[in-house]
Scaffold this active site. Structure first.
Site, PDB file in Angstrom:
ATOM      1  N   ARG A 146      14.620  18.961  -2.655  1.00 28.96           N
ATOM      2  CA  ARG A 146      13.023  20.115  -2.425  1.00 28.96           C
ATOM      3  C   ARG A 146      11.895  19.751  -2.972  1.00 28.96           C
ATOM      4  NH1 ARG A 146      16.482  24.607  -0.892  1.00 28.96           N
ATOM      5  NH2 ARG A 146      17.073  24.248   0.863  1.00 28.96           N
ATOM      6  N   LYS A 186      -0.526  11.085  -2.682  1.00 30.54           N
ATOM      7  CA  LYS A 186      -0.083  10.204  -0.532  1.00 30.54           C
ATOM      8  C   LYS A 186       1.162  10.369  -0.540  1.00 30.54           C
ATOM      9  CE  LYS A 186      -4.348  11.236   1.987  1.00 30.54           C
ATOM     10  NZ  LYS A 186      -5.001  10.376   3.289  1.00 30.54           N
ATOM     11  N   GLU A 189     -10.499  -2.461  -1.269  1.00 30.40           N
ATOM     12  CA  GLU A 189     -10.344  -0.350  -2.048  1.00 30.40           C
ATOM     13  C   GLU A 189     -11.501   0.149  -3.008  1.00 30.40           C
ATOM     14  OE1 GLU A 189      -8.532   1.057  -0.132  1.00 30.40           O
ATOM     15  OE2 GLU A 189      -7.023   0.743   0.208  1.00 30.40           O
ATOM     16  N   LYS A 235     -12.308   9.047  -7.343  1.00 27.02           N
ATOM     17  CA  LYS A 235     -10.763   9.527  -5.643  1.00 27.02           C
ATOM     18  C   LYS A 235     -10.273  10.406  -6.381  1.00 27.02           C
ATOM     19  CE  LYS A 235      -6.826   8.907  -3.307  1.00 27.02           C
ATOM     20  NZ  LYS A 235      -5.856   7.823  -3.128  1.00 27.02           N
ATOM     21  N   GLU A 268      -6.660  16.946   2.788  1.00 28.21           N
ATOM     22  CA  GLU A 268      -7.455  16.274   3.794  1.00 28.21           C
ATOM     23  C   GLU A 268      -7.755  17.685   4.562  1.00 28.21           C
ATOM     24  OE1 GLU A 268      -6.511  12.256   4.468  1.00 28.21           O
ATOM     25  OE2 GLU A 268      -6.994  12.548   6.328  1.00 28.21           O
ATOM     26  N   ARG A 297     -11.781  15.140   2.477  1.00 29.55           N
ATOM     27  CA  ARG A 297     -10.830  13.695   1.847  1.00 29.55           C
ATOM     28  C   ARG A 297     -10.858  12.410   2.900  1.00 29.55           C
ATOM     29  NH1 ARG A 297      -4.810  13.289  -1.501  1.00 29.55           N
ATOM     30  NH2 ARG A 297      -4.774  11.275  -1.305  1.00 29.55           N
ATOM     31  N   ASN A 349     -10.815   7.222   3.807  1.00 27.11           N
ATOM     32  CA  ASN A 349      -9.188   6.311   5.117  1.00 27.11           C
ATOM     33  C   ASN A 349     -11.108   6.063   5.655  1.00 27.11           C
ATOM     34  OD1 ASN A 349      -7.050   7.705   4.541  1.00 27.11           O
ATOM     35  ND2 ASN A 349      -7.968   8.907   5.797  1.00 27.11           N
ATOM     36  N   HIS A 377      -9.719   2.940   7.729  1.00 24.81           N
ATOM     37  CA  HIS A 377      -8.096   3.126   7.736  1.00 24.81           C
ATOM     38  C   HIS A 377      -8.151   2.606   9.261  1.00 24.81           C
ATOM     39  CE1 HIS A 377      -8.820   3.093   3.393  1.00 24.81           C
ATOM     40  NE2 HIS A 377      -6.695   3.268   3.725  1.00 24.81           N
ATOM     41  N   HIS A 381      -5.654   0.237  10.014  1.00 20.83           N
ATOM     42  CA  HIS A 381      -3.891   0.413  10.101  1.00 20.83           C
ATOM     43  C   HIS A 381      -3.059  -0.139  11.997  1.00 20.83           C
ATOM     44  CE1 HIS A 381      -3.684   4.357   7.441  1.00 20.83           C
ATOM     45  NE2 HIS A 381      -3.319   3.814   6.731  1.00 20.83           N
ATOM     46  N   HIS A 432      -2.394  -4.306   3.638  1.00 18.40           N
ATOM     47  CA  HIS A 432      -3.369  -2.990   3.468  1.00 18.40           C
ATOM     48  C   HIS A 432      -4.879  -4.007   3.453  1.00 18.40           C
ATOM     49  CE1 HIS A 432      -3.812   0.844   4.095  1.00 18.40           C
ATOM     50  NE2 HIS A 432      -4.576   0.671   2.627  1.00 18.40           N
TER      51      HIS A 432
HETATM   52  P1  NAD Z   1       2.858  -3.439  -2.538  1.00 20.30           P
HETATM   53  O1  NAD Z   1       3.199  -2.576  -2.796  1.00 20.30           O
HETATM   54  O2  NAD Z   1       3.899  -4.426  -1.787  1.00 20.30           O
HETATM   55  O3  NAD Z   1       2.116  -5.245  -3.528  1.00 20.30           O
HETATM   56  C1  NAD Z   1       1.794  -5.998  -3.357  1.00 20.30           C
HETATM   57  C2  NAD Z   1       2.982  -7.521  -3.915  1.00 20.30           C
HETATM   58  O4  NAD Z   1       2.508  -7.722  -5.026  1.00 20.30           O
HETATM   59  C3  NAD Z   1       4.528  -7.112  -3.782  1.00 20.30           C
HETATM   60  O5  NAD Z   1       4.603  -8.384  -2.983  1.00 20.30           O
HETATM   61  C4  NAD Z   1       4.581  -6.829  -4.763  1.00 20.30           C
HETATM   62  O6  NAD Z   1       5.860  -7.249  -5.230  1.00 20.30           O
HETATM   63  C5  NAD Z   1       3.798  -7.761  -5.600  1.00 20.30           C
HETATM   64  N1  NAD Z   1       3.231  -6.855  -7.228  1.00 20.30           N
HETATM   65  C6  NAD Z   1       3.361  -5.612  -7.274  1.00 20.30           C
HETATM   66  N2  NAD Z   1       2.967  -5.922  -8.838  1.00 20.30           N
HETATM   67  C7  NAD Z   1       2.453  -7.037  -9.128  1.00 20.30           C
HETATM   68  C8  NAD Z   1       2.157  -7.431 -10.580  1.00 20.30           C
HETATM   69  N3  NAD Z   1       1.739  -7.102 -11.677  1.00 20.30           N
HETATM   70  N4  NAD Z   1       2.570  -8.886 -10.517  1.00 20.30           N
HETATM   71  C9  NAD Z   1       2.613 -10.040  -9.582  1.00 20.30           C
HETATM   72  N5  NAD Z   1       3.591  -9.682  -8.538  1.00 20.30           N
HETATM   73  C10 NAD Z   1       3.248  -8.022  -8.142  1.00 20.30           C
HETATM   74  O7  NAD Z   1       0.757  -3.449  -2.255  1.00 20.30           O
HETATM   75  P2  NAD Z   1       0.277  -2.604  -2.487  1.00 20.30           P
HETATM   76  O8  NAD Z   1      -1.512  -3.593  -2.125  1.00 20.30           O
HETATM   77  O9  NAD Z   1      -0.427  -2.780  -3.875  1.00 20.30           O
HETATM   78  O10 NAD Z   1      -0.158  -1.164  -2.050  1.00 20.30           O
HETATM   79  C11 NAD Z   1      -0.318  -1.238  -0.891  1.00 20.30           C
HETATM   80  C12 NAD Z   1       0.141  -0.340   0.176  1.00 20.30           C
HETATM   81  O11 NAD Z   1      -0.082   0.901  -0.588  1.00 20.30           O
HETATM   82  C13 NAD Z   1       0.806  -0.050   1.777  1.00 20.30           C
HETATM   83  O12 NAD Z   1       1.532   0.307   2.054  1.00 20.30           O
HETATM   84  C14 NAD Z   1      -0.092   0.989   1.837  1.00 20.30           C
HETATM   85  O13 NAD Z   1      -0.240   1.955   3.131  1.00 20.30           O
HETATM   86  C15 NAD Z   1      -0.101   1.757   0.344  1.00 20.30           C
HETATM   87  N6  NAD Z   1      -1.228   3.271   0.082  1.00 20.30           N
HETATM   88  C16 NAD Z   1      -1.009   3.990   0.106  1.00 20.30           C
HETATM   89  C17 NAD Z   1      -1.720   4.821  -0.552  1.00 20.30           C
HETATM   90  C18 NAD Z   1      -1.622   6.595  -0.375  1.00 20.30           C
HETATM   91  O14 NAD Z   1      -2.488   7.595  -0.827  1.00 20.30           O
HETATM   92  N7  NAD Z   1      -0.914   6.622  -1.311  1.00 20.30           N
HETATM   93  C19 NAD Z   1      -3.781   4.254  -0.297  1.00 20.30           C
HETATM   94  C20 NAD Z   1      -3.487   3.585  -0.058  1.00 20.30           C
HETATM   95  C21 NAD Z   1      -2.598   2.378   0.491  1.00 20.30           C
HETATM   96  N1  GLY Z   2      -6.231   6.679   0.394  1.00 19.36           N
HETATM   97  C1  GLY Z   2      -6.858   7.972   0.824  1.00 19.36           C
HETATM   98  C2  GLY Z   2      -6.131   9.045   0.623  1.00 19.36           C
HETATM   99  O1  GLY Z   2      -5.639   9.023  -0.803  1.00 19.36           O
HETATM  100  O2  GLY Z   2      -6.626  10.037   0.571  1.00 19.36           O
END
Ligand code: NAD
Ligand code: GLY
Length: 371
Positions: free
Chosen positions: A128, A150, A192, A234, A244, A248, A252, A255, A259, A272
């Site tokens: 939990r 999130k 972003e 942020k 949200e 908030r 998006n 997005h 998406h 992304h």
């Molecule tokens: P990712 O986590 O896939 O990383 C991108 C690539 O870079 C991967 O291949 C990873 O292994 C590699 N990598 C990471 N750090 C590295 C480094 N220092 N050196 C070399 N390679 C490295 O992608 P991302 O762009 O970081 O994140 C995208 C994800 O985040 C999506 O799933 C998206 O939906 C999510 N997201 C979430 C939120 C949230 O609020 N939670 C907000 C925006 C995006």
């Molecule tokens: N990336 C959108 C949020 O965190 O709300």
């Protein structure tokens, strides 16, 4: 803009009462273990990383945990958006149970947004809810996904359809980790960054227009400044509207369109950030078709996204119907109506369900990448 090069480490706060936490930004943070070991609640931790990031940075984190006397285990996930699944969460839960981690254990996410989202969700549901720490290693995760709580995973029918709000105990954004990031991933994160200028801060947008070449050359001081301003926006938005209920949702921008692109093209084929970049141009296009903004907003957005080497249109092969079908199962649908983030001006976005559906079809039918 203030010069961050004189102060190598900057600390911001996400103000959420008893769940407030610091975001540390700067060079050399992975060599300051107390920044994260101080936030480990009990005497054990489980570090989650992936097959790309672990060989680069995991040993440093494990050494610090050893030195702090913290018992630790690890889970190394497959790398890729296509592995952001419930199965990945289950593998973390299995390890926690096998190794008898109790409710005081702390999960540590070491990687990009995929590792962060999966780990945060595992932390939200294990017994939990247990504490977790974000050590984001991509630009995108340093400016966006590691902040705000999130967490979640994808379902085959839609992005981030399974998840929970669960705030980390701290965020450690070491800008040195960006040295090893592939150029395409740097660009994806820049989408972003540009988003924050578009939704909230016209002055920051102009600064990005001036500094994008240096940012793309990975000038450390410029990157730290871009991360600081992005996280500041942020953190303020999240503090005002954690769950949200309203404000908030402006985070998006692009997005809902994005998406749909990610989902239609198969997770991982469009990054992304790339899909969000195309989606932001579509949001500007729809706002312009309503006469809400001057054409210069879309034009300046396209020019800046081009400088950051990002796509400024959707894939040529995607049909309007495909867009509408996927958008209809987005989380931003309310009573059957798709809510979109649109523009009042450059630097001012708003959420609307009061747009002309015919104009939406026109936006979806245009804005295509040339084949
Ligand atoms: P990712 O986590 O896939 O990383 C991108 C690539 O870079 C991967 O291949 C990873 O292994 C590699 N990598 C990471 N750090 C590295 C480094 N220092 N050196 C070399 N390679 C490295 O992608 P991302 O762009 O970081 O994140 C995208 C994800 O985040 C999506 O799933 C998206 O939906 C999510 N997201 C979430 C939120 C949230 O609020 N939670 C907000 C925006 C995006
Ligand atoms: N990336 C959108 C949020 O965190 O709300």
């Amino acid at each position: 803009m203030p010069d961050s090069s004189t102060n190598p480490i900057q600390t911001l706060q996400v103000d959420l009462g008893e769940r407030s936490y610091p975001i540390h930004i700067g060079s050399g943070l992975l060599d300051q273990p107390e920044r994260f070991t101080d936030h480990i609640a009990g005497s054990s931790a489980l570090v989650v990383s992936n097959t790309t990031v672990a060989p680069l940075y995991l040993n440093r984190v494990l050494t610090h945990l050893d030195q702090a006397g913290i018992r630790h285990d690890q889970v190394i996930l497959e790398d890729g958006e296509e592995y952001k699944t419930l199965a990945a969460v289950e593998s973390i839960i299995d390890r926690l149970i096998e190794q008898r981690h109790d409710r005081k254990t702390t999960l540590i996410a070491l990687g990009g947004g995929v590792v962060g989202d999966i780990t945060g969700f595992a932390a939200a549901i294990y017994q939990r809810g247990v504490p977790f720490i974000q050590i984001p290693t991509t630009l995108l995760s340093q400016v966006d996904s590691s902040v705000g709580g999130k967490t979640g995973v994808n379902h085959p029918s839609g992005k981030n359809m399974i998840g929970a709000f669960h705030q980390p105990r701290c965020v450690i954004a070491d800008t040195d980790t960006l040295d090893s990031l592939p150029q395409r991933e740097l660009s994806a994160g820049m989408a972003e960054v540009i988003k924050y200028g578009l939704i909230h801060d016209a002055e920051f947008f102009s600064w990005l227009e001036r500094e994008m070449e240096g940012l793309m050359r990975r000038d450390k001081a410029l990157l730290a400044e871009a991360i600081r301003v992005s996280c500041e926006t942020k953190a303020a938005v999240v503090a005002a509207d954690e769950r949200e209920a309203g404000l908030r949702a402006i985070l998006n921008l692009g997005h809902t369109f994005g998406h749909a692109i990610e989902s239609a093209m198969g997770y991982g084929n469009w990054l992304h950030g790339e899909a969000v970049a195309a989606g932001m141009v579509m949001a500007a296009d729809l706002s312009e078709r309503h006469g809400w903004i001057d054409p210069s907003v879309r034009q300046r957005s396209i020019e800046l996204l081009n400088k950051a080497r990002l796509p400024t249109g959707a894939p040529a092969g995607m049909s309007v119907e495909q867009f509408l079908d996927i958008m209809a199962i987005d989380k931003k649908v309310d009573a059957g109506v798709i809510k979109l983030v649109l523009f009042k001006s450059l630097g001012e976005a708003f959420v609307s369900d009061d747009y002309n559906p015919q104009l939406l079809r026109e936006t979806l039918g245009n804005n295509r990448l040339e084949t």
